[in-house]
Every structure is written in structure tokens, then in C-alpha cells.
Write a protein that holds these residues in place. Sequence first.
Motif, mmCIF file in Angstrom:
data_model
loop_
_atom_site.group_PDB
_atom_site.id
_atom_site.type_symbol
_atom_site.label_atom_id
_atom_site.label_comp_id
_atom_site.label_asym_id
_atom_site.label_seq_id
_atom_site.Cartn_x
_atom_site.Cartn_y
_atom_site.Cartn_z
ATOM 1 N N ALA A 96 0.971 -1.550 0.205
ATOM 2 C CA ALA A 96 -0.144 -0.387 -0.076
ATOM 3 C C ALA A 96 1.160 1.706 -0.324
ATOM 4 O O ALA A 96 2.171 1.460 0.445
ATOM 5 N N ALA A 97 0.664 2.099 -0.887
ATOM 6 C CA ALA A 97 0.578 3.300 -0.465
ATOM 7 C C ALA A 97 0.144 4.570 0.045
ATOM 8 O O ALA A 97 -0.798 4.590 0.037
ATOM 9 N N ARG A 98 0.929 6.065 0.591
ATOM 10 C CA ARG A 98 0.619 6.336 0.823
ATOM 11 C C ARG A 98 1.140 8.274 0.267
ATOM 12 O O ARG A 98 1.961 8.050 0.928
ATOM 13 N N PHE A 99 0.485 8.742 -0.264
ATOM 14 C CA PHE A 99 1.293 9.946 -0.822
ATOM 15 C C PHE A 99 0.818 11.454 -0.296
ATOM 16 O O PHE A 99 -0.676 11.809 0.203
ATOM 17 N N SER A 100 1.281 12.880 0.096
ATOM 18 C CA SER A 100 0.710 13.343 1.600
ATOM 19 C C SER A 100 1.745 14.697 0.417
ATOM 20 O O SER A 100 2.953 14.739 0.708
ATOM 21 N N THR A 101 0.617 15.781 1.160
ATOM 22 C CA THR A 101 1.794 16.845 1.688
ATOM 23 C C THR A 101 2.042 17.167 3.024
ATOM 24 O O THR A 101 1.042 16.291 3.569
ATOM 25 N N VAL A 102 3.130 18.035 3.611
ATOM 26 C CA VAL A 102 3.538 17.654 4.819
ATOM 27 C C VAL A 102 2.736 18.896 5.790
ATOM 28 O O VAL A 102 2.041 18.172 6.644
ATOM 29 N N ALA A 103 3.072 20.058 5.772
ATOM 30 C CA ALA A 103 2.349 21.161 6.533
ATOM 31 C C ALA A 103 0.733 21.205 6.782
ATOM 32 O O ALA A 103 -0.314 21.832 7.016
ATOM 33 N N GLY A 104 -0.222 20.802 5.469
ATOM 34 C CA GLY A 104 -1.205 21.540 5.476
ATOM 35 C C GLY A 104 -2.464 20.515 5.612
ATOM 36 O O GLY A 104 -2.196 19.309 6.240
ATOM 37 N N GLU A 105 -3.597 21.320 5.884
ATOM 38 C CA GLU A 105 -4.362 20.500 6.531
ATOM 39 C C GLU A 105 -5.329 19.535 5.727
ATOM 40 O O GLU A 105 -5.107 19.491 3.855
ATOM 41 N N ARG A 106 -6.673 18.512 6.314
ATOM 42 C CA ARG A 106 -7.292 18.007 5.425
ATOM 43 C C ARG A 106 -7.966 18.697 3.949
ATOM 44 O O ARG A 106 -7.724 18.256 3.074
ATOM 45 N N GLY A 107 -8.060 19.795 3.934
ATOM 46 C CA GLY A 107 -8.729 20.616 3.212
ATOM 47 C C GLY A 107 -7.729 21.611 2.510
ATOM 48 O O GLY A 107 -8.155 21.997 1.459
ATOM 49 N N ALA A 108 -6.112 21.218 2.496
ATOM 50 C CA ALA A 108 -4.894 22.288 1.975
ATOM 51 C C ALA A 108 -5.446 21.311 0.176
ATOM 52 O O ALA A 108 -5.755 20.654 0.327
ATOM 53 N N ALA A 109 -4.941 22.569 -0.087
ATOM 54 C CA ALA A 109 -4.738 21.761 -2.099
ATOM 55 C C ALA A 109 -3.702 21.658 -2.175
ATOM 56 O O ALA A 109 -2.562 21.243 -1.377
ATOM 57 N N ASP A 110 -3.655 20.605 -3.067
ATOM 58 C CA ASP A 110 -2.769 19.274 -3.222
ATOM 59 C C ASP A 110 -1.718 20.134 -3.889
ATOM 60 O O ASP A 110 -0.754 19.407 -3.808
ATOM 61 N N ALA A 111 -2.215 21.279 -4.916
ATOM 62 C CA ALA A 111 -0.326 21.306 -5.349
ATOM 63 C C ALA A 111 -0.088 22.711 -5.072
ATOM 64 O O ALA A 111 0.882 23.386 -4.855
ATOM 65 N N GLU A 112 0.309 22.635 -3.641
ATOM 66 C CA GLU A 112 0.923 23.474 -2.817
ATOM 67 C C GLU A 112 2.304 23.094 -2.508
ATOM 68 O O GLU A 112 3.194 22.283 -2.738
ATOM 69 N N ARG A 113 3.519 24.567 -2.345
ATOM 70 C CA ARG A 113 5.150 24.310 -2.444
ATOM 71 C C ARG A 113 5.436 23.236 -0.998
ATOM 72 O O ARG A 113 5.764 24.392 -0.351
#
Length: 518
Positions: A96-113
Motif C-alpha cells: 500500500a502507498a500513501r502520498f501527502s503534503t506535509v504542512a497542510g490540513e486535510r482541506g489544503a490544496a494538493d499543489a502547494e509548495r
Amino acid sequence: MATEPTKKQGPLLTTADGAPIADQENALTAGPRGPVLMQDVALQEQIQRFNRERVPERAVHAKGSGAFGTFTVTGDITEYTRASMFSEVGKQTEMAARFSTVAGERGAADAERDPRGFSLKFYTDEGNWDLVGNNTPIFFVRDPYKFQMFIHSQKRHPHTNLRDADMQWDFWSLCPESLHQVTWLFGDRGIPKTYRNMNGYGSHTYSLVNKDGVRTWVKFHFKTDQGIENLTNEEATELIGQDRESHQRDLWEAIDQGDFPTWTCYVQLMTQEQAEEVDYNPFDLTKVWPHADFPLIEVGKMELNRNPQNYFHEVEQAAYNPSSLVPGIGPSPDKMLQGRLMSYQDAHLYRIGVNYRALKVNRPKTPVRNYMRDGQFGGMLDEGTGHPNYYPNSVEGAPRPDPSYAEPAWHLGDVTVERYNSREDHDDFSQAADLYNLMSEDEKERLVTNLAGALGGVDRQEIVDRQLAHFDQVDEDYGRRVREAVSKVRQSSGDGQAGVEAAMSVKDMVPEGKAKRG
């Protein structure tokens, strides 16, 4: 005139207890305009269950996407590791794999720096192995004391509840070890176009141990076969304005259409001798190992080919632990890794519960046998063992450790890290003997009486014999008197009261001529 096809009747709707539901749209009321009645238990169940649907979001990596697939071995590294997953070329392991952003909350945008989490769970035939890394081979800090503080600096200001540039740069400017990662983050690879178009790294230094107990330090790399693609600030801003779920959508649609993303896995290897010679700390998370000195060695191919059926069950409740290691793969002196070995496990215990590994997505494919019991939702797995919940024990058929899986010792300067025998070089009898010999005859009599009464209730003679042998080693008189008293109790017939009376009669064994205190 054509008739409409008859719609297929769906399965029967039920309560959580399995009872049929007659109406899912109209509450039970006292009259058409009257109040809702408490006896509408199906409605109550739905409201109460809805109020409890969410679990706390992850403190870090809250916004993420997941998928399932396989890992296939393509390169032989059995010279370096005994891990069953790598035992032969061609061997395939579910994952299984999970990819994520680090700092954003669950509603954050995917394409953040932001760095991207790159977490993998391999369901090996010797237990689950989790590789919990990022899309960068380095990190901002090297000491676990700074990790929590770093995350605070990237989250929201406790006063304004806003992301705060002063917080971020105040921390970074006071921590020059972050320069390597900051340079990466604000470079071209700081905003991956999709999860499919980025590399993944174990980031930390781990260890491989082979069948002969030889340890080699290792770093894991997963190179995307789709090619590296990134976004500029302007492209990311435009994309976020159109689709805040761009990474999630891209991964889902690619797999759903049969365009399965793949990554090629490589390792870098370093001996202990080499680790002592390089002019940097190879266990420092802010450093890379130069590829010219430690070239990439191909190991396998990772393919994601199945989307989750239920996001909450299979992605939100998926728990990835750096501490989930298997024989042949271990940790290193990396300080940040050492901190994460505890912190991630603790986060899952808080967020999902003590029995989170019983959930299907976290459950190993291998049998689980241990002495951990109970806790919230403790019955999710039918253990079916019947063995007790303590160790050491002498119960036939109870789980036993196997010394053949022991890792070799670490020799770190003048210190050797290994499991030292807690009984070795310890005298467990002399002070007990001193205590016994300080007792008066009456005290010894009561001691022997109490012990005989307690041991008389033990069914297995081997346990009694083992304990009596300990008393013998404390003092010959101590062992003899308890042995005689226990024999008298166990020889007595009748009900439990007869045994108690027999134990109480041990006072008759006090040698004649000894003074008795009233």
C-alpha cells in the motif's frame, strides 16, 4: 411502445445490528406535525454514528492520497539482507502507498509548495515493513527535539490562526542545517506536478543484515518511471484555482483507466568501515550520500494498480510506522529516525486506537501472536490462542521468541548496543537469604505457612518444583521447610478448606525447643 427496463432491486437496508429498516426517509413522530419519538432507534443510530465518523486528522501529512499494488524484486541483494521480501528475483509482495503534503490540513490544496510524504507498506511474509519517507532525500532538521518545533513553525500562528512567514523563516534562519532542504523546496522540484511524477526516498539511513549477521547501512530510493515533472508558482496558483484535489484526481484517474504508475527501487550501500571514513555524518538526515561514492543499485519495481474502495478505511486509517521493521531490515543511529520510531507509533495509538493494526489495511498477512490484549475494539481479531497474556511462561504452545532473528550488536565508539542479559552477573539469592535469616522462628513459620497455602493451589507440579528450587538456593532450611509444608498441603484430601487447614498446620513443623512468640 417500448417499456422501461425493470430496475434491479438492491439488497435489504439494515441497522448496524443487521435488523431490516422499513423507512429511511421519514422519522417516527407523534402525529404528522408532532415531535420525533425516542423509540426511532434507527434514526438515533444514524445521528450518533454520523457524529462520530471522523477521527483526528494527522498532525503532519494530513492531506493525502493512497493506492495499492505490488513490489517485484528485480535485483539480487541477498548478499546484504536476509529479508524474505528480497529473497529471490521475481518475488512479488503486496503493498500500500500513501502520498501527502506535509504542512497542510486535510482541506489544503494538493499543489502547494511543500515536501511530499512518500509512505509505503509492504505486506511481507515475515510481517509488515513500512518505509516512511518523502519526495526529498533530506529533511530540515537532524535532531528529534527540533521536529515538533519545525512543524509548529509551518502550521498556523496560535494567535492569528494564519500561516505566518515570520514563523517559518524565523525557525529556518535559526537552524542553518535546514539550508539543504530549503534550497530543494524552493527549487524547481518544490511543487511536483502530480504524485506520479515525483521520486520517493526513505530519506533516513537504515540497516540491512544478512544471514551471517553482517550489517550494511542503506538508503532507499524510488525513481518515478513517469518522469520528473514540476509546477512553477504561476502554474500551481492557476491549478489550485481550478482544482484543489489535482494530485488526488490524477492518481485516481490514472489507476482507474489502467495507466498504472511505477517506480524503480534502488539502494545505496555503505559499510561500517566506510561510515567511519567519510567526512560527514552518514546518519545525518540533512545530508545525502554522493552517488559517485555510493552508486545506486537496482532492487525492484513498484506498481500501483488498485484504487481504494473506501478512502476512510483504506487511506485515512492506514498507519505507516518507521518502527514496522522485519528481519533483515533495521534502524541506524540516525537521531531523527530514532525519534520517529516512537513518535509515529504513538500518533496512531492516539488517532486510531490501540488496536489499529487489527484494521484490514494495517493487518499483516502473516499470523500475529503476542501477549498484548484488550484495549478499545480489542475483539476485532479473533486470536483463538487460549494462551495467557504474560511472558515468560511455561505454557505449552504459547508463543516463543527465536534467538536466530537477533540483530548483530552495534559498535558505536566505546559503546556496544545490544540486548544484555538482565540476569547475568546478578545475585538474586543473597539478599533474600539475609532477609530470611533475620526472621524469628514465628516469622519463618508464618512465611512458610503463607507460601505453602499459595503454592498448594498451583495445579502444575513443574511450576511448584521450579519455585522450590529457588527457595533452595536462598537457604537450604528455607527450601526444606517450604517443600515439606507444600507436600503436606497437596497430600491432604477433601475440599479447598481441608487444604487451607493443612497449610495452617505447618506450625507443627517448627523444631522442638524453639521459642515461639505469642
